[in-house]
Write an enzyme that holds these catalytic residues in place. Structure first.
Site, PDB file in Angstrom:
ATOM      1  N   ARG A  70       0.862  -1.168   0.000  1.00 55.84           N
ATOM      2  CA  ARG A  70       0.000   0.000   0.000  1.00 55.84           C
ATOM      3  C   ARG A  70       0.907   1.229   0.000  1.00 55.84           C
ATOM      4  NH1 ARG A  70      -2.088  -3.471   4.069  1.00 55.84           N
ATOM      5  NH2 ARG A  70      -4.177  -4.293   3.609  1.00 55.84           N
ATOM      6  N   LYS A 109      -2.024  -2.056   7.706  1.00 51.96           N
ATOM      7  CA  LYS A 109      -3.436  -1.884   8.014  1.00 51.96           C
ATOM      8  C   LYS A 109      -3.814  -2.768   9.193  1.00 51.96           C
ATOM      9  CE  LYS A 109      -7.887  -1.491   5.664  1.00 51.96           C
ATOM     10  NZ  LYS A 109      -8.606  -1.656   4.371  1.00 51.96           N
ATOM     11  N   HIS A 118      -3.019   2.120  -6.015  1.00 53.21           N
ATOM     12  CA  HIS A 118      -3.488   0.874  -5.413  1.00 53.21           C
ATOM     13  C   HIS A 118      -3.716  -0.200  -6.470  1.00 53.21           C
ATOM     14  CE1 HIS A 118      -4.651  -0.896  -1.601  1.00 53.21           C
ATOM     15  NE2 HIS A 118      -5.667  -1.497  -2.181  1.00 53.21           N
ATOM     16  N   ARG A 142      -1.038  -2.772  -6.535  1.00 49.42           N
ATOM     17  CA  ARG A 142      -1.189  -3.839  -5.532  1.00 49.42           C
ATOM     18  C   ARG A 142      -2.154  -4.911  -6.037  1.00 49.42           C
ATOM     19  NH1 ARG A 142      -1.101  -4.948   0.190  1.00 49.42           N
ATOM     20  NH2 ARG A 142      -3.142  -5.522   1.032  1.00 49.42           N
ATOM     21  N   HIS A 170      -3.892  -9.589   4.417  1.00 47.21           N
ATOM     22  CA  HIS A 170      -5.344  -9.645   4.604  1.00 47.21           C
ATOM     23  C   HIS A 170      -5.684 -10.504   5.822  1.00 47.21           C
ATOM     24  CE1 HIS A 170      -6.161  -8.779   0.051  1.00 47.21           C
ATOM     25  NE2 HIS A 170      -5.931  -7.675   0.756  1.00 47.21           N
ATOM     26  N   TYR A 208      -9.441 -11.943  -6.201  1.00 47.11           N
ATOM     27  CA  TYR A 208      -8.525 -12.016  -7.344  1.00 47.11           C
ATOM     28  C   TYR A 208      -8.747 -13.267  -8.186  1.00 47.11           C
ATOM     29  CZ  TYR A 208      -6.383  -8.209  -4.806  1.00 47.11           C
ATOM     30  OH  TYR A 208      -6.192  -7.019  -4.152  1.00 47.11           O
TER      31      TYR A 208
END
Length: 290
Positions: free
Chosen positions: A149, A174, A238, A241, A264, A273
């Site tokens: 990120r 995050k 982004h 990514r 994640h 994805y």
């Protein structure tokens, strides 16, 4: 406008700004991320301007409802933005004014499931190849090559680059989580050349006057590079990514490993994805072609 009215508005403005500052202090103490704090502060200032200096404490529940309705119906804000501003107002009133706002009727029942834009490997290569500035090339290459990120990249320091193990230590990503992600040999070569030329002091990427390089500047670099490379997709930083994750999946990397590299918490986030990777979708033949 009378002088008395002007004084009242000014007094209310000062009180309002103090209450926002108090809210920011609470968020800092609760260890909210810098991005979240800036976002919440921006949402409160937007509310202030909408109500023309009226104290937030005096705004009634039905007025807040009409404000959110105005943003959705007139300003056409996205569902994600709606969730953010409702969350900011809910937390503000709870923490600063000990007031519970019945925002349940503003809760979005269905989440939009839009697939992210993804660049092809060729498009990424063209974008990077057209960047002449060594710092800019290193930033864009690292974002794509490691799936970072932009906020994570801007916090990197030289000590976070482990060239022996070919890993990058992402600290405080995050959710305040640390993780490791991969380091490309090609990116490492660019980073070494960049470091020798620019010799950053604190952060790996710094502005002209020192301190962290800005995300806005990085975004402008990416936009100019896309235009120069004649890539016409609606892409942002982004997107690099998203492209990193999709290309790994197409190359046969397991979804569990991709989840760990991206950081994640829930694998459902990573599974998106599988809907855009060529190996799982676009290589399937139509029954008419069999």
């Amino acid at each position: 406008m009378t002088c008395k009215m002007t004084r009242l508005i000014k007094k209310g403005y000062i009180y309002l700004m103090q209450s926002i500052k108090d809210f920011v202090k609470i968020l800092v103490l609760k260890r909210y991320s810098e991005n979240t704090i800036n976002s919440y502060q921006s949402h409160l200032k937007l509310t202030k301007f909408h109500f023309e200096g009226k104290n937030l404490q005096e705004i009634k529940d039905n007025e807040l409802f009409e404000f959110i309705y105005h943003l959705v119906n007139v300003k056409k804000i996205s569902s994600s933005y709606q969730r953010q501003i409702v969350g900011a107002l809910r937390l503000f009133y709870k923490e600063v004014h000990n007031r519970s706002i019945p925002f349940e009727y503003l809760k979005i029942q269905r989440h939009e499931q839009k697939l992210p834009v993804v660049l092809s490997k060729e498009e990424v290569r063209r974008i990077i190849d057209c960047i002449e500035n060594l710092k800019h090339k290193a930033i864009i290459s690292l974002l794509y090559g490691s799936g970072l990120r932009i906020g994570e990249l801007l916090k990197l320091k030289k000590s976070d680059i482990d060239s022996d193990r070919m890993l990058i230590h992402v600290k405080g990503g995050k959710g305040k989580k640390d993780r490791y992600t991969i380091l490309s040999h090609k990116v490492l070569s660019v980073l070494r050349s960049y470091y020798l030329k620019f010799k950053p002091k604190d952060y790996l990427f710094e502005g002209q006057k020192g301190g962290k390089y800005s995300s806005e500047s990085a975004g402008q670099v990416f936009k100019r590079s896309m235009k120069k490379a004649k890539v016409n997709k609606h892409a942002t930083l982004h997107t690099l990514r998203h492209s990193f994750a999709t290309h790994l999946l197409e190359d046969g990397v397991s979804i569990v490993h991709i989840q760990k590299l991206l950081g994640h918490s829930n694998i459902k986030t990573t599974l998106i994805y599988t809907h855009i990777a060529q190996d799982s979708l676009f290589k399937i033949k139509s029954p008419l072609d069999n």
